[in-house]
Design a protein around this motif. Structure first.
Motif, PDB file in Angstrom:
ATOM      1  N   LEU A 162     -24.082  31.385  72.029  1.00 26.06           N
ATOM      2  CA  LEU A 162     -24.235  30.215  71.180  1.00 26.06           C
ATOM      3  C   LEU A 162     -24.395  30.514  69.699  1.00 26.06           C
ATOM      4  O   LEU A 162     -23.927  29.734  68.884  1.00 26.06           O
ATOM      5  CB  LEU A 162     -25.421  29.365  71.676  1.00 26.06           C
ATOM      6  N   PRO A 163     -25.024  31.630  69.290  1.00 26.91           N
ATOM      7  CA  PRO A 163     -25.122  31.886  67.863  1.00 26.91           C
ATOM      8  C   PRO A 163     -23.776  32.031  67.184  1.00 26.91           C
ATOM      9  O   PRO A 163     -23.684  31.994  65.976  1.00 26.91           O
ATOM     10  CB  PRO A 163     -25.904  33.214  67.790  1.00 26.91           C
ATOM     11  N   GLY A 164     -22.696  32.216  67.948  1.00 24.80           N
ATOM     12  CA  GLY A 164     -21.371  32.241  67.349  1.00 24.80           C
ATOM     13  C   GLY A 164     -21.132  30.957  66.593  1.00 24.80           C
ATOM     14  O   GLY A 164     -20.613  30.936  65.488  1.00 24.80           O
ATOM     15  N   ASN A 165     -21.518  29.830  67.174  1.00 18.74           N
ATOM     16  CA  ASN A 165     -21.437  28.543  66.484  1.00 18.74           C
ATOM     17  C   ASN A 165     -22.324  28.551  65.246  1.00 18.74           C
ATOM     18  O   ASN A 165     -21.952  28.040  64.195  1.00 18.74           O
ATOM     19  CB  ASN A 165     -21.886  27.417  67.422  1.00 18.74           C
ATOM     20  N   LEU A 166     -23.513  29.142  65.365  1.00 22.61           N
ATOM     21  CA  LEU A 166     -24.431  29.176  64.232  1.00 22.61           C
ATOM     22  C   LEU A 166     -23.866  30.034  63.105  1.00 22.61           C
ATOM     23  O   LEU A 166     -23.955  29.666  61.936  1.00 22.61           O
ATOM     24  CB  LEU A 166     -25.793  29.711  64.670  1.00 22.61           C
ATOM     25  N   VAL A 167     -23.284  31.194  63.435  1.00 23.63           N
ATOM     26  CA  VAL A 167     -22.708  32.046  62.401  1.00 23.63           C
ATOM     27  C   VAL A 167     -21.605  31.304  61.660  1.00 23.63           C
ATOM     28  O   VAL A 167     -21.502  31.365  60.434  1.00 23.63           O
ATOM     29  CB  VAL A 167     -22.176  33.361  63.011  1.00 23.63           C
ATOM     30  N   LYS A 168     -20.794  30.543  62.388  1.00 23.32           N
ATOM     31  CA  LYS A 168     -19.726  29.765  61.745  1.00 23.32           C
ATOM     32  C   LYS A 168     -20.312  28.667  60.846  1.00 23.32           C
ATOM     33  O   LYS A 168     -19.825  28.425  59.735  1.00 23.32           O
ATOM     34  CB  LYS A 168     -18.797  29.161  62.810  1.00 23.32           C
ATOM     35  N   VAL A 169     -21.361  28.001  61.337  1.00 25.82           N
ATOM     36  CA  VAL A 169     -22.035  26.975  60.524  1.00 25.82           C
ATOM     37  C   VAL A 169     -22.579  27.585  59.232  1.00 25.82           C
ATOM     38  O   VAL A 169     -22.433  27.036  58.132  1.00 25.82           O
ATOM     39  CB  VAL A 169     -23.182  26.318  61.329  1.00 25.82           C
ATOM     40  N   ILE A 170     -23.212  28.761  59.370  1.00 28.31           N
ATOM     41  CA  ILE A 170     -23.796  29.431  58.212  1.00 28.31           C
ATOM     42  C   ILE A 170     -22.706  29.876  57.236  1.00 28.31           C
ATOM     43  O   ILE A 170     -22.857  29.741  56.017  1.00 28.31           O
ATOM     44  CB  ILE A 170     -24.654  30.631  58.676  1.00 28.31           C
ATOM     45  N   CYS A 171     -21.609  30.407  57.766  1.00 29.48           N
ATOM     46  CA  CYS A 171     -20.494  30.810  56.892  1.00 29.48           C
ATOM     47  C   CYS A 171     -20.018  29.628  56.055  1.00 29.48           C
ATOM     48  O   CYS A 171     -19.831  29.733  54.840  1.00 29.48           O
ATOM     49  CB  CYS A 171     -19.328  31.343  57.734  1.00 29.48           C
ATOM     50  N   LYS A 172     -19.848  28.487  56.713  1.00 33.16           N
ATOM     51  CA  LYS A 172     -19.375  27.285  56.014  1.00 33.16           C
ATOM     52  C   LYS A 172     -20.392  26.842  54.957  1.00 33.16           C
ATOM     53  O   LYS A 172     -20.035  26.480  53.840  1.00 33.16           O
ATOM     54  CB  LYS A 172     -19.142  26.168  57.044  1.00 33.16           C
ATOM     55  N   THR A 199     -15.447  38.174  51.965  1.00 35.60           N
ATOM     56  CA  THR A 199     -15.769  38.725  53.291  1.00 35.60           C
ATOM     57  C   THR A 199     -16.264  37.625  54.214  1.00 35.60           C
ATOM     58  O   THR A 199     -15.947  37.605  55.408  1.00 35.60           O
ATOM     59  CB  THR A 199     -16.844  39.822  53.169  1.00 35.60           C
ATOM     60  N   LEU A 200     -17.046  36.703  53.658  1.00 40.86           N
ATOM     61  CA  LEU A 200     -17.577  35.600  54.451  1.00 40.86           C
ATOM     62  C   LEU A 200     -16.446  34.762  55.049  1.00 40.86           C
ATOM     63  O   LEU A 200     -16.499  34.358  56.219  1.00 40.86           O
ATOM     64  CB  LEU A 200     -18.463  34.726  53.565  1.00 40.86           C
ATOM     65  N   ALA A 201     -15.408  34.523  54.261  1.00 41.81           N
ATOM     66  CA  ALA A 201     -14.269  33.743  54.746  1.00 41.81           C
ATOM     67  C   ALA A 201     -13.559  34.470  55.893  1.00 41.81           C
ATOM     68  O   ALA A 201     -13.133  33.841  56.865  1.00 41.81           O
ATOM     69  CB  ALA A 201     -13.294  33.484  53.603  1.00 41.81           C
ATOM     70  N   ARG A 202     -13.455  35.803  55.794  1.00 38.36           N
ATOM     71  CA  ARG A 202     -12.809  36.576  56.861  1.00 38.36           C
ATOM     72  C   ARG A 202     -13.625  36.501  58.156  1.00 38.36           C
ATOM     73  O   ARG A 202     -13.071  36.396  59.249  1.00 38.36           O
ATOM     74  CB  ARG A 202     -12.636  38.032  56.427  1.00 38.36           C
ATOM     75  N   VAL A 203     -14.955  36.572  58.018  1.00 34.65           N
ATOM     76  CA  VAL A 203     -15.821  36.468  59.201  1.00 34.65           C
ATOM     77  C   VAL A 203     -15.643  35.108  59.862  1.00 34.65           C
ATOM     78  O   VAL A 203     -15.501  35.003  61.085  1.00 34.65           O
ATOM     79  CB  VAL A 203     -17.305  36.678  58.815  1.00 34.65           C
ATOM     80  N   ALA A 204     -15.624  34.057  59.070  1.00 35.07           N
ATOM     81  CA  ALA A 204     -15.455  32.699  59.608  1.00 35.07           C
ATOM     82  C   ALA A 204     -14.114  32.561  60.314  1.00 35.07           C
ATOM     83  O   ALA A 204     -14.020  31.963  61.398  1.00 35.07           O
ATOM     84  CB  ALA A 204     -15.574  31.680  58.485  1.00 35.07           C
ATOM     85  N   ASP A 205     -13.051  33.130  59.724  1.00 32.97           N
ATOM     86  CA  ASP A 205     -11.720  33.057  60.353  1.00 32.97           C
ATOM     87  C   ASP A 205     -11.697  33.820  61.673  1.00 32.97           C
ATOM     88  O   ASP A 205     -11.086  33.388  62.643  1.00 32.97           O
ATOM     89  CB  ASP A 205     -10.655  33.633  59.411  1.00 32.97           C
ATOM     90  N   MET A 206     -12.371  34.961  61.704  1.00 32.88           N
ATOM     91  CA  MET A 206     -12.388  35.776  62.928  1.00 32.88           C
ATOM     92  C   MET A 206     -13.103  35.067  64.062  1.00 32.88           C
ATOM     93  O   MET A 206     -12.740  35.198  65.227  1.00 32.88           O
ATOM     94  CB  MET A 206     -13.103  37.109  62.640  1.00 32.88           C
ATOM     95  N   LEU A 207     -14.113  34.274  63.713  1.00 29.94           N
ATOM     96  CA  LEU A 207     -14.892  33.574  64.740  1.00 29.94           C
ATOM     97  C   LEU A 207     -14.256  32.255  65.157  1.00 29.94           C
ATOM     98  O   LEU A 207     -14.680  31.643  66.134  1.00 29.94           O
ATOM     99  CB  LEU A 207     -16.315  33.312  64.242  1.00 29.94           C
TER     100      LEU A 207
END
Length: 633
Positions: free
Chosen positions: A527-537, A611-619
């Motif tokens: 579930l933190p995958g969703n959280l990491v994406k929320v945080i990236c945004k 880098t943050l944008a790349r992480v968000a795209d990867m997830l």
């Protein structure tokens, strides 16, 4: 009579178990557990506490008193070296620094007394009988520990889910005539009037939560632990996770105390030593509500005697059963062979403090992780853990027949992946499920055959504050669900990698899997995958162009996540957990999306938006999802 029977059992064990018995225990873990409370309910607690206690000890043990131990530590080469160094640097008299070291040791050291141990044995028998239906211990593990204590110094490494952990282990060691461990405890407990000193006299030694570069304190503390292990005075017990897990998941191992404990072997001061992983599984945790509130940012209450007395109302509650699994003692010598160069310790005098070299650090890290994995392997999963996994996936409610059906399906899958499920024998699934629901009446309820969480009903507008309050029961539920995640996490990450990879080629899937494993290395939960994406945004927003602190980050992310829950943009309210938010921040820092900077006021964080944008795209999943709103995240 029961005590005489126990002595006969020990006589049988001293000659070794029969091959037939050993095979049966290996084939069926369930048969290897004994319920200690069954004996306690049918015999005198006073007689149990006052019985003849003749523990097995290390073969080379030279007995000494706690005060004699403190004198040995103060006169040790390491402590004396640090005293002289500090005297040279500060101009302070060595005698004054030596007095300071003695004061540190006086506050730190244990003062084991059998009379206090007997008092605890009597008192804990009463408490455990009131709290728990069963306290089940694997006897094969006890037998192996019995042998290990006699051969080499022993380090006990239990999982840590409750304050009950160290009390329960000492109780078990006393019950089975094993040497009582000396237990590393936080200074918080020493501040408890009367209780703190009683804990000291039952084997606890008290250490600061952090040393802040205090070289004298570190020298005294490390030498104290190493002296106990060199001499084999008693097994040393500490929690390799460092603190209690508030989430029900295993925590990343802390290596400081592990390094101290293993150093006597690395320096050649002992031929070998044993590490004993211990898995403690609770059907219901005493602090379940407290943990949920702490995860939502409520400060942890200070340990106090008055707080302990107020907590006695829990004695009327039913907390089900506990399983304590003593794992196979692991030889440090066998772990180190071909892995770490011990000769490096001969290059400088042994009393001079030194940081672990690269290969030693990697060795310690591997050992710490291995101990945690062994703890997980022998965790006992209750039906309630399976039920919470299903319930959380079907919020806000689900029909009871569906809960029963899906729980049984999950049981089969979990057992196929190697989980040990403590499912009652010869009891219908309906009765097992209903019994578990009744035990958790504070978390779930059944209304018109619908199972739902116990949440405060309100007709008023749902606000951010009320979202947090309603999340308490969700987090309590999740803490039990999390106990089984280690069983599924690796195959789940492979499945996600197949979904997110650019192709089905083995290299692409493995690359994606490795990336996901790195992202979740602090969490091991999907579930933190969703959280990491929320945080990236959120971090891409303009207000985070300047540096920010972790405190600001946690506060603003919690409010932002609560707003997303209110709008329906995200479904899982677990994202409000402070623990999960900090783990997500650590993952982004490790991936280079956030840079941590030392400042005069502490630590600040700076966003690397590229880098943050790349992480968000990867997830972001390659496959379509049901909700367009969720897809944007």
């Amino acid at each position: 009579m029961i005590l005489r029977q126990r002595r006969r059992v020990w006589k049988f064990w001293s000659s070794g178990p029969s091959p037939h018995k050993q095979k049966d225990t290996t084939l069926n873990k369930r048969d290897g557990f004994e319920d200690l409370m069954e004996e306690r309910r049918h015999s005198s607690d006073l007689r149990y506490a006052m019985r003849c206690y003749t523990p097995v000890v290390y073969k080379d043990l030279v007995p000494r008193t706690p005060s004699a131990l403190r004198n040995v530590v103060l006169k040790s080469d390491q402590v004396q070296y640090v005293i002289k160094q500090l005297s040279k640097e500060t101009g302070e008299s060595p005698d004054i620094i030596s007095d300071e070291a003695a004061d540190i040791l006086e506050k730190m050291g244990h003062g084991l007394r059998l009379s206090i141990v007997r008092f605890f044995a009597f008192t804990l028998s009463k408490i455990f009988k009131a709290l728990f239906q069963k306290v089940r211990v694997n006897e094969e593990g006890i037998h192996k520990l019995h042998q290990a204590i006699q051969e080499y110094p022993v380090v006990l490494l239990p999982s840590h889910r409750s304050y009950i952990d160290f009390l329960m282990l000492s109780y078990i060691m006393y019950t089975y005539d094993l040497s009582l461990p000396v237990v590393a405890a936080g200074m918080d407990f020493m501040g408890m009037k009367i209780v703190g000193e009683m804990l000291r006299m039952s084997g606890a030694f008290f250490i600061r939560r952090s040393f802040g570069g205090d070289r004298l304190y570190w020298a005294v503390f490390s030498e104290y632990v190493k002296t106990i292990l060199r001499n084999g005075d008693a097994p040393v017990e500490f929690f390799v996770e460092g603190t209690r897990s508030r989430t029900g998941k295993s925590l990343i191992p802390k290596l400081g105390l592990l390094n101290i404990a293993i150093e006597p072997f690395l320096m050649g001061e002992v031929f070998d030593m044993y590490l004993v992983p211990i898995s403690i599984s609770y059907e219901r945790i005493l602090e379940e509500s407290l943990y949920a509130h702490e995860l939502l940012g409520v400060p942890k209450p200070k340990e106090s005697t008055s707080g302990l007395l107020k907590a006695r109302k829990i004695l009327s509650e039913n907390f089900g059963s506990i399983h304590i699994y003593f794992g196979q003692p692991v030889s440090v010598r066998s772990l180190a062979t071909g892995t770490v160069r011990r000769s490096q310790y001969n290059l400088v005098p042994r009393h001079i403090p030194r940081k672990p070299s690269g290969d030693v650090y990697r060795f310690l890290d591997a050992v710490g992780h291995r101990m945690v994995v062994l703890q997980q392997k022998n965790m006992v999963i209750s039906p309630w853990v399976l039920m919470t996994t299903v319930i959380i996936q079907n919020l806000p409610s689900m029909p009871l027949p569906d809960l029963i059906r899906q729980t049984l399906w999950l049981k089969v899958i979990a057992e196929a992946f190697g989980a040990f499920i403590d499912w009652p024998v010869n009891v219908s699934a309906d009765k097992v499920i209903r019994s578990s629901l009744a035990l958790r009446h504070n978390i779930v309820k059944t209304v018109k055959n619908q199972v739902m969480l116990c949440q405060e009903e309100t007709t008023a507008e749902f606000t951010v504050e009320k979202v947090s309050k309603s999340t308490v029961t969700v987090l309590m539920c999740a803490s039990y669900r999390n106990q089984i995640l280690h069983v599924f996490v690796r195959p789940a990450l492979v499945a996600i990698a197949f979904q997110n990879a650019h192709s089905c080629r083995k290299e692409d899937v493995y690359s994606c899997f490795s990336y996901l494993r790195e992202v979740f290395s602090d969490e091991f939960i999907f579930l933190p995958g969703n959280l990491v994406k929320v945080i990236c945004k959120y971090l891409m927003r303009t207000e985070f162009t300047d540096d920010f602190t972790e405190k600001r980050f946690v506060a603003e992310i919690r409010n932002h996540a609560a707003e997303l829950i209110l709008t329906g943009a995200i479904k899982y309210s677990e994202v409000l957990s402070v623990d999960m938010q900090k783990n997500a921040l650590a993952a982004l820092s490790r991936l280079g999306a956030i840079e941590k900077l030392k400042t005069a006021g502490g630590t600040a964080c700076k966003v690397n938006k590229q880098t943050l944008a790349r992480v968000a795209d990867m997830l972001a999943p390659e496959l379509p999802v049901k909700s367009a709103t969720v897809a944007k995240l």
